[in-house]
Scaffold this motif. Sequence first.
Motif, mmCIF file in Angstrom:
data_model
loop_
_atom_site.group_PDB
_atom_site.id
_atom_site.type_symbol
_atom_site.label_atom_id
_atom_site.label_comp_id
_atom_site.label_asym_id
_atom_site.label_seq_id
_atom_site.Cartn_x
_atom_site.Cartn_y
_atom_site.Cartn_z
ATOM 1 N N UNK A 30 -9.476 6.925 8.608
ATOM 2 C CA UNK A 30 -9.215 7.998 9.569
ATOM 3 C C UNK A 30 -9.497 7.541 10.987
ATOM 4 N N UNK A 31 -8.648 7.993 11.895
ATOM 5 C CA UNK A 31 -8.889 7.787 13.332
ATOM 6 C C UNK A 31 -8.824 9.167 13.968
ATOM 7 N N UNK A 32 -9.906 9.540 14.648
ATOM 8 C CA UNK A 32 -9.924 10.871 15.261
ATOM 9 C C UNK A 32 -9.366 10.823 16.665
ATOM 10 N N UNK A 33 -8.469 11.789 16.965
ATOM 11 C CA UNK A 33 -7.937 11.895 18.322
ATOM 12 C C UNK A 33 -8.875 12.720 19.177
ATOM 13 N N UNK A 34 -8.682 12.613 20.491
ATOM 14 C CA UNK A 34 -9.509 13.375 21.448
ATOM 15 C C UNK A 34 -9.137 14.844 21.371
ATOM 16 N N UNK A 35 -10.101 15.720 21.142
ATOM 17 C CA UNK A 35 -9.865 17.174 21.059
ATOM 18 C C UNK A 35 -8.679 17.517 20.149
ATOM 19 N N UNK A 36 -8.517 16.749 19.091
ATOM 20 C CA UNK A 36 -7.338 16.939 18.239
ATOM 21 C C UNK A 36 -7.469 18.187 17.376
ATOM 22 N N UNK A 37 -6.355 18.905 17.226
ATOM 23 C CA UNK A 37 -6.347 20.049 16.318
ATOM 24 C C UNK A 37 -5.396 19.790 15.146
ATOM 25 N N UNK A 38 -4.564 18.765 15.294
ATOM 26 C CA UNK A 38 -3.606 18.486 14.221
ATOM 27 C C UNK A 38 -3.853 17.107 13.613
ATOM 28 N N UNK A 39 -3.380 16.954 12.369
ATOM 29 C CA UNK A 39 -3.586 15.688 11.658
ATOM 30 C C UNK A 39 -2.273 15.182 11.081
ATOM 31 N N UNK A 40 -2.014 13.919 11.341
ATOM 32 C CA UNK A 40 -0.809 13.262 10.833
ATOM 33 C C UNK A 40 -1.217 12.254 9.762
ATOM 34 N N UNK A 41 -0.531 12.292 8.625
ATOM 35 C CA UNK A 41 -0.809 11.338 7.543
ATOM 36 C C UNK A 41 0.272 10.245 7.580
ATOM 37 N N UNK A 42 -0.191 8.995 7.571
ATOM 38 C CA UNK A 42 0.742 7.867 7.504
ATOM 39 C C UNK A 42 0.485 7.152 6.188
ATOM 40 N N UNK A 43 1.527 6.901 5.432
ATOM 41 C CA UNK A 43 1.321 6.364 4.079
ATOM 42 C C UNK A 43 2.007 5.016 3.873
ATOM 43 N N UNK A 44 1.280 4.108 3.233
ATOM 44 C CA UNK A 44 1.874 2.856 2.747
ATOM 45 C C UNK A 44 1.585 2.752 1.261
ATOM 46 N N UNK A 45 2.569 2.372 0.465
ATOM 47 C CA UNK A 45 2.297 2.086 -0.947
ATOM 48 C C UNK A 45 1.912 0.615 -1.050
ATOM 49 N N UNK A 46 0.999 0.282 -1.970
ATOM 50 C CA UNK A 46 0.381 -1.051 -1.938
ATOM 51 C C UNK A 46 0.606 -1.867 -3.207
ATOM 52 N N UNK A 47 1.289 -1.299 -4.211
ATOM 53 C CA UNK A 47 1.390 -2.002 -5.495
ATOM 54 C C UNK A 47 2.611 -2.929 -5.564
ATOM 55 N N UNK A 48 2.587 -3.814 -6.565
ATOM 56 C CA UNK A 48 3.673 -4.781 -6.753
ATOM 57 C C UNK A 48 4.308 -4.581 -8.128
ATOM 58 N N UNK A 49 5.231 -5.472 -8.469
ATOM 59 C CA UNK A 49 6.037 -5.296 -9.683
ATOM 60 C C UNK A 49 5.727 -6.363 -10.742
ATOM 61 N N UNK A 50 5.885 -6.004 -12.021
ATOM 62 C CA UNK A 50 5.653 -6.986 -13.090
ATOM 63 C C UNK A 50 6.852 -7.924 -13.242
ATOM 64 N N UNK A 51 7.022 -8.845 -12.311
ATOM 65 C CA UNK A 51 8.120 -9.806 -12.421
ATOM 66 C C UNK A 51 7.725 -11.132 -11.778
ATOM 67 N N UNK A 52 8.401 -12.175 -12.205
ATOM 68 C CA UNK A 52 8.072 -13.520 -11.744
ATOM 69 C C UNK A 52 8.850 -13.816 -10.465
ATOM 70 N N UNK A 53 8.127 -14.255 -9.446
ATOM 71 C CA UNK A 53 8.809 -14.615 -8.199
ATOM 72 C C UNK A 53 9.430 -15.996 -8.323
ATOM 73 N N UNK A 54 10.584 -16.134 -7.728
ATOM 74 C CA UNK A 54 11.232 -17.417 -7.546
ATOM 75 C C UNK A 54 10.252 -18.292 -6.727
ATOM 76 N N UNK A 55 9.803 -19.406 -7.338
ATOM 77 C CA UNK A 55 8.675 -20.153 -6.752
ATOM 78 C C UNK A 55 9.094 -21.149 -5.665
ATOM 79 N N UNK A 56 10.359 -21.115 -5.260
ATOM 80 C CA UNK A 56 10.841 -22.160 -4.362
ATOM 81 C C UNK A 56 10.367 -21.971 -2.922
ATOM 82 N N UNK A 57 9.765 -20.827 -2.631
ATOM 83 C CA UNK A 57 9.402 -20.559 -1.228
ATOM 84 C C UNK A 57 7.915 -20.779 -0.975
ATOM 85 N N UNK A 58 7.581 -21.134 0.280
ATOM 86 C CA UNK A 58 6.159 -21.171 0.607
ATOM 87 C C UNK A 58 5.635 -19.732 0.644
ATOM 88 N N UNK A 59 4.346 -19.559 0.583
ATOM 89 C CA UNK A 59 3.703 -18.229 0.622
ATOM 90 C C UNK A 59 4.163 -17.321 -0.518
#
Length: 395
Positions: free
Chosen positions: A66-95
């Motif tokens: 949470x980040x509190x705004x100055x004298x804030x009366x409203x709240x905004x939710x920002x969402x990121x999903x963080x999960x990955x998939x059960x599959x094998x990545x093509x290993x030809x790339x760095x990273x």
Amino acid sequence: MCVENEMLLRAVNDISAKLKDMRRELHQIPELAFCEEKTSDYICKKFDETGITYKRGVAKTGVVASIEGKNATKTLLLRADIDALPMQEDKSRPDCSLHDGVMHACGHDAHTAVLLGVAEVLWSVRDSLSCNVKLVFQPGEEDTGGAEPMISEGVLENPKVDAALALHVMNEVETGKIRVKPGAVMACPDEFDLKIIGKGGHGGYPKECINPIEIASRIITDFYALLDEVNKPDRPVVISVCSIDGGTFYNIIPNEVSIRGTVRLYDSELRKKLPNMLEKIIKDNTERYGAEYEWDYRFMFPPLINDEKMCDEFSAVCAEILGEDNVIKNGTPSMAGDDFAYFAERVPSVYFNLGSGNKEKGITMPLHAPDFDIDDDCLKTGVLAMCGYALGFGK
Ligand SMILES: [Zn+2]
Ligand SMILES: [Zn+2]
């Protein structure tokens, strides 16, 4: 451009290299739904560095800062999903993924990096912030969904959330652009399991058997006839039979056949009726043959509907910061689903596509492909769009 936007552009430019590093680091440690331990550690470590307060372990592996705004009366939710998939990545790339059989092939590493960037930028300009911001790092989107359990654990309360914003990378949109539209954006990804129980026997003597395969073929044909009836240009519907399982040999009629599939649409009223319409087809056909059936229809995430007014406001903010040409306001809704829909059901919300494609760099692969990649330059655009909206929210 106003002073505030210039300040924002400078702040985002300052972290542009860091954004790419974060995305690549997260890309190497993909984790499946509700197992996002290393990812949560990574997120929390970033917050420990800045001093932003957070709570971890929400819906098992989610993090809420949470980040509190100055004298804030409203709240905004920002969402990121963080999960990955059960599959094998093509290993030809760095990273590439360091976890065998697990891959960030849906860009949730990018979503996480963008939201960490948003946190850093908003924290640095918190004196100019008129609203509270809740940064929600949500687990399990690819599986049963982390949004609903996070809501049950109170993520929309204390302080009460007034609106929510989320993004998804999309390679069919060029980097530097975003795509956003009011109304339906993602379908409900409902599922069904059907088992038809007949009577097995010799393939040469079908009259002594009840062939579940024959019944299955009739049911499937009728499903698609129903689809032709209910699918309209202004009300798209998908019914897809995706798996049939039954039988072992040329001359053995099996006892059972199992069918699995998905039903997708945006219309909530029709959504309620479809399971019964499909079951009537099953009932009629199995009765005619004297067979039995087991039917399991599961409502998954609801359709994701963007709030019209918020969508207009968000597009206007983005047009000012990114340029009018970089905001695409049309586009057809997707037949994929996203459990951000649970937030959108409860508070006015916008879900937008962050352009991440780049034809010149050959980055055009679709989501969930084993060679999926994005143009990292898109991360900056995502941070600008989210921060730009947050800075104007609650004024
Ligand atoms: Zn996905
Ligand atoms: Zn995704």
